[in-house]
Design an enzyme around this catalytic site. Structure first.
Site, PDB file in Angstrom:
ATOM      1  N   GLY A 270       7.267 -11.803   0.162  1.00 52.76           N
ATOM      2  CA  GLY A 270       6.936 -11.143   1.414  1.00 52.76           C
ATOM      3  C   GLY A 270       7.455 -11.910   2.607  1.00 52.76           C
TER       4      GLY A 270
ATOM      5  CB  CYS B  95      14.704 -10.881   0.086  1.00 54.83           C
ATOM      6  SG  CYS B  95      13.044 -10.199   0.282  1.00 54.83           S
TER       7      CYS B  95
ATOM      8  CD  GLU C  35      12.409 -13.441  -2.955  1.00 56.10           C
ATOM      9  OE1 GLU C  35      12.297 -13.029  -1.779  1.00 56.10           O
ATOM     10  OE2 GLU C  35      12.868 -12.769  -3.876  1.00 56.10           O
ATOM     11  CG  LEU C  36       8.047 -16.858   1.702  1.00 53.65           C
ATOM     12  CD1 LEU C  36       7.483 -17.949   2.584  1.00 53.65           C
ATOM     13  CD2 LEU C  36       6.992 -15.831   1.336  1.00 53.65           C
TER      14      LEU C  36
ATOM     15  N   PRO D 216       0.793  -1.238   0.000  1.00 57.30           N
ATOM     16  CG  PRO D 216      -0.143  -1.116   2.120  1.00 57.30           C
ATOM     17  CD  PRO D 216       0.515  -2.072   1.184  1.00 57.30           C
TER      18      PRO D 216
END
Length: 487
Positions: free
Chosen positions: A237, A293, A259-260, A188
Site C-alpha cells: 500500500g 507500483c 511493499e509500498l 473495500p
C-alpha cells in the site's frame, strides 16, 4: 468505439469520498458501515458488503487459529496438492474471476484474464518447488546441525486493489506453503474478488480458516494487528499506511513485510535499441491503466536519443485504445476510483504549472466513468510533483539526462526504491550501473515485472522484506537451528 480524448483544462474537483482515519490505512469508501463494489467505467454500484463487527472479527480470528492448527499439521505433500488444485480452479474459472476484476476496479478484460493465469502459474511453481524450499538446510557445522523452517501462525495481510488476485496470491501462496494461515483484509472496492478467492481455496482443499477474508474498518485492523493470535503482518500500500501499520505491529513485536510506493526509473542510454525500448516503456507505464507500483513512472533519456525516443513514444501512446474495460480491444480502462483520478490530475497540472510540457493528454475524459487521457509530459525535472511523487495512473514523465552519471543521479533522486530498468546494448556497463541504482529490482533491456522465481521488494520508502521465490517463503518462517551433541 474508443472514448474521445478532449483537450483543454480539466476540473480539479477532489470529490467527496471519506478517507479512513485511525490507523491511516489510506483506503477510501463511500460509507463507514459498508463496502461498495462500484463499476469505475460507469459509476454503477453493483454489490454491497457490510463491515464486520468486533464479535465477527473475534469469530474470524478463532477460525483462523483453528485453520492454522489443521493446515500446519498436514504433510508438505498434502499442501502441494492443494496448490496444484488451486491452479486448476483458477484456470477453469478465469472468465468469472477476470470479469469480477474488470467490474470492480476497471482492469481491461484481456489483462484481467492474464492476471488470473499468472496466479495459476504462481501456484504451479510453488507446487513443483515447494518440497525443496521447505527442506531442512545443512550448515557448515556438518551433519550435527541443520536449519528447519517452521510456520509462525496466522499472518494478517492488508492488500490493495490494483491487482486484486495477484496481490493476494503472490503473498498467500508462499505463506500458506510454509504452513501458516492467511487472514486477508482486502481493499473495500474489490471485496468480490476477495470472496471469490476464498471460495476457490476452500474448493482446492484448504481447511476452513487457513485462508479467510475479514471485511473490517481501520479500528478493527488495529485490533487485529495487536491480537496475540496474529503472528505477523504483510502490507502492500501507501507509505503512510505502511508506516502506521508497521508502528503498531512493531509495538506488538510482530514481523512485518512492506511493499509500498514506487516511482521507478526507466533509463534509456544513447546506445539502446530504441524500437524495443519504446515498446517496453509503453507497456511498462500504461499496462493496468498505469496503476502499478513497479510501473516505469520516470523515463530518463540520455540526451542524444531523447528527441527521437520522445517522438516515437508519444506516437505509440496516442495509438493506445481507451474505452470500455469489458471490450476485448481496450488497452486502457478507467482508473479504479474517481478520487484517484482527481489526485493524478492535480499532480499533472501542478507539474505543467511548474514548467513541464504537455506532449499528450493531461485531462480527464468527461462521462460517468473514471477515465483519464493517456498522458505524456516532457521537460519534467526534480521538484515537480510528477518527478517527486508516485503517479498512479496513465501518465508518463520524460526527463532528459546529460550522460550516464546524471541519469543514475536522477534515478536515485527519489524517496522510493522499488524497481527500475536500464536500456543499453553494453551488458557489462549495465551490470556495473545496476549496482549504483538504489532499487530492490533492476531490469536490463526490459520493464519491471514480478515472477515467482525471483524476489520482489524495495528499499528506502518503498518498504522492506521480500515476496516470491524462496525469500517469500522464509520471510514468515521460524528458521530453527537444530544441533546435536554440541560439546
Amino acid at each position: 468505439m474508443a472514448l474521445h480524448v478532449p483537450s483543454g483544462k480539466p476540473s480539479r474537483h477532489r470529490g467527496e469520498l471519506e478517507t479512513f482515519k485511525g490507523s491511516q490505512v489510506n483506503q477510501v469508501v463511500l460509507q463507514t458501515d459498508i463496502a461498495l463494489s462500484t463499476n469505475p467505467a460507469n459509476g454503477e454500484v453493483f454489490a454491497k458488503y457490510p463491515y464486520e463487527s468486533p464479535a465477527s472479527l473475534e469469530r474470524s480470528l478463532a477460525t483462523a487459529t483453528q485453520g492454522y492448527k489443521t493446515w500446519s499439521s498436514m504433510a508438505v505433500s498434502a499442501r502441494l496438492r492443494v496448490l496444484k488444485r488451486m491452479a486448476e480452479i483458477l484456470r477453469r474459472d478465469v472468465e468469472p474471476l477476470g470479469m469480477m476484476a474488470t467490474k470492480e476496479m476497471g482492469k481491461p478484460i484481456v489483462q484481467a484474464r492474464a492476471e488470473v493465469e499468472k496466479c495459476a502459474i504462481l501456484c504451479d511453481w510453488y507446487a513443483e518447488n515447494g518440497a525443496d524450499l521447505l527442506a531442512d538446510k545443512p550448515t557448515s557445522v556438518g551433519e550435527q546441525a541443520y536449519v528447519s523452517f517452521l510456520p509462525l501462525g496466522p499472518v494478517l495481510a492488508i492488500m490493495p486493489w490494483n491487482f486484486p488476485y495477484w496481490q493476494i496470491l503472490r503473498g498467500a501462496v508462499p505463506i500458506l506453503l510454509g504452513g501458516n494461515a492467511y487472514v486477508l483484509k482486502h481493499a473495500p472496492n474489490v471485496m468480490g474478488c476477495a470472496y471469490l478467492t476464498e471460495a476457490a481455496w476452500l474448493e482446492a482443499g484448504l481447511p476452513k480458516g487457513a485462508f479467510s477474508v475479514v471485511n473490517i474498518t481501520n479500528d478493527l485492523v488495529s485490533k487485529a494487528i495487536v491480537d496475540n493470535r496474529i503472528a505477523a503482518v504483510a502490507v502492500t500500500g501507501s507509505v503512510r499506511a505502511g508506516s502506521a501499520i508497521a508502528s503498531q505491529a512493531g509495538a506488538a513485536l510482530k514481523k512485518t513485510v512492506l511493499e509500498l510506493g514506487g516511482s521507478d526509473p526507466f533509463i534509456v542510454l544513447a546506445d539502446a535499441d530504441l524500437e524495443e525500448a519504446v515498446k517496453a516503456a509503453v507497456v511498462g507505464r500504461f499496462q493496468n491503466s498505469g496503476q502499478i507500483c513497479i510501473a516505469a513512472k520516470r523515463i530518463i533519456l540520455d540526451a542524444p536519443i531523447a528527441e527521437e525516443f520522445t517522438e516515437r513514444f508519444v506516437q505509440a501512446v496516442a495509438a493506445l485504445r481507451v474505452g470500455d474495460p469489458q471490450s476485448e480491444d481496450t488497452y486502457i480502462g478507467p482508473m479504479a476510483r474517481h478520487d484517484l483520478r482527481d489526485e493524478l490530475d492535480t499532480q499533472v497540472q501542478r507539474s505543467v504549472e511548474a514548467g513541464a510540457r504537455v506532449l499528450l493528454g493531461a485531462s480527464k475524459i468527461p462521462g460517468d466513468g473514471n477515465f483519464y487521457a493517456p498522458t505524456v509530459l516532457g521537460n519534467v525535472k526534480p521538484g515537480m510533483t510528477t518527478f517527486d511523487q508516485e503517479t498512479f495512473g496513465p501518465a508518463a514523465s520524460l526527463i532528459v539526462a546529460n550522460g550516464v552519471d546524471e541519469a543514475i543521479d536522477l534515478a536515485n533522486n527519489s524517496e522510493f526504491g522499488l524497481s527500475g530498468a536500464i536500456w543499453t546494448r553494453n551488458k557489462g556497463l549495465a551490470k556495473d550501473l545496476a549496482r549504483r541504482v538504489e532499487t530492490g529490482g533492476l531490469f536490463v533491456n526490459g520493464f519491471s515485472a514480478s515472477d515467482p522465481r525471483v524476489p520482489i521488494g524495495g528499499v528506502k520508502k518503498s518498504g522492506y522484506g521480500r515476496e516470491l521465490s524462496h525469500f517469500g517463503v522464509q520471510e514468515f518462517m521460524n528458521a530453527q537451528t537444530v544441533w546435536f551433541d554440541r560439546k
